[in-house]
Design a protein around this motif. Structure first.
Motif, PDB file in Angstrom:
ATOM      1  N   PRO A  22      26.601  59.429  49.484  1.00 38.74           N
ATOM      2  CA  PRO A  22      26.597  58.032  49.912  1.00 38.74           C
ATOM      3  C   PRO A  22      25.193  57.441  49.988  1.00 38.74           C
ATOM      4  N   MET A  23      25.085  56.184  49.583  1.00 38.58           N
ATOM      5  CA  MET A  23      23.818  55.456  49.698  1.00 38.58           C
ATOM      6  C   MET A  23      23.956  54.451  50.836  1.00 38.58           C
ATOM      7  N   PRO A  24      23.011  54.458  51.799  1.00 37.34           N
ATOM      8  CA  PRO A  24      23.082  53.457  52.871  1.00 37.34           C
ATOM      9  C   PRO A  24      22.835  52.051  52.320  1.00 37.34           C
ATOM     10  N   ILE A  25      23.617  51.107  52.788  1.00 36.98           N
ATOM     11  CA  ILE A  25      23.452  49.705  52.390  1.00 36.98           C
ATOM     12  C   ILE A  25      23.582  48.834  53.634  1.00 36.98           C
ATOM     13  N   LYS A  38      29.816  56.678  44.952  1.00 40.08           N
ATOM     14  CA  LYS A  38      30.494  56.928  43.674  1.00 40.08           C
ATOM     15  C   LYS A  38      31.341  58.180  43.875  1.00 40.08           C
ATOM     16  N   LEU A  39      32.661  58.001  43.935  1.00 39.80           N
ATOM     17  CA  LEU A  39      33.535  59.112  44.334  1.00 39.80           C
ATOM     18  C   LEU A  39      33.767  60.125  43.213  1.00 39.80           C
ATOM     19  N   ALA A  68      29.862  58.486  60.066  1.00 39.99           N
ATOM     20  CA  ALA A  68      29.159  59.421  59.192  1.00 39.99           C
ATOM     21  C   ALA A  68      30.096  59.887  58.083  1.00 39.99           C
ATOM     22  N   TYR A  69      29.534  60.002  56.873  1.00 38.10           N
ATOM     23  CA  TYR A  69      30.332  60.410  55.712  1.00 38.10           C
ATOM     24  C   TYR A  69      30.482  61.922  55.678  1.00 38.10           C
ATOM     25  N   ASP A  70      31.712  62.370  55.402  1.00 36.62           N
ATOM     26  CA  ASP A  70      31.977  63.793  55.216  1.00 36.62           C
ATOM     27  C   ASP A  70      32.336  63.998  53.749  1.00 36.62           C
ATOM     28  N   ALA A  71      31.413  64.635  53.005  1.00 38.37           N
ATOM     29  CA  ALA A  71      31.599  64.796  51.553  1.00 38.37           C
ATOM     30  C   ALA A  71      32.754  65.736  51.219  1.00 38.37           C
TER      31      ALA A  71
END
Ligand code: FES
Length: 132
Positions: A22-25, A38-39, A68-71
């Motif tokens: 993930p990219m922070p925006i 981008k999944l 928080a992202y969990d890949a």
């Protein structure tokens, strides 16, 4: 969901992204953090040539904690009261206290690969209405 158009804002170029990183925006303004991901496989609501680009608010719809992202399972997870949102299903809540799904930022991609956000599909946490 109540789709809302915000001013178009360029977030990144496809070349800037690695799959499942993930990219922070920020969108539509600096008070509204999010992530662009981008999944790597086409998903509902996904943008771009592969239909796999998604962006979400990272303010939890429950009380605004930072998600928080969990890949591993491509979810956004809340440290406050543990709500979980599925990034492969347009931000659908999979568990927890929130009473709405996670706001998804709608994306467009131009011929050069520039990715822009153009709107949101739910009310962003802390706002009484979805306008600037
Ligand atoms: Fe996220 Fe409560 S603030 S579950």
């Amino acid at each position: 969901a109540a789709r809302v158009d915000y001013p178009t804002s360029r977030l990144a170029n496809i070349k800037d992204l690695k799959v499942n990183e993930p990219m922070p925006i920020h969108y539509p303004d600096m008070d509204s953090p999010g992530v662009l991901v981008k999944l790597g496989a086409r998903v509902p609501g996904g943008a771009g040539p592969d239909g796999d680009l998604v962006a979400y608010s990272t303010l939890c719809p429950h009380k605004g904690y930072p998600l928080a992202y969990d890949a591993k399972d491509r979810t956004l997870n809340c440290p406050g009261h543990f709500s979980r949102f599925d990034c492969e299903k347009e931000g659908q809540q999979v568990w927890g206290h929130a009473t709405q799904n996670l706001p998804m930022f709608r994306l467009t991609v131009d011929a050069k690969g520039d990715i822009s956000a153009v709107g949101a599909d739910e009310l962003i946490y802390g706002r009484t209405r979805n306008v600037l």
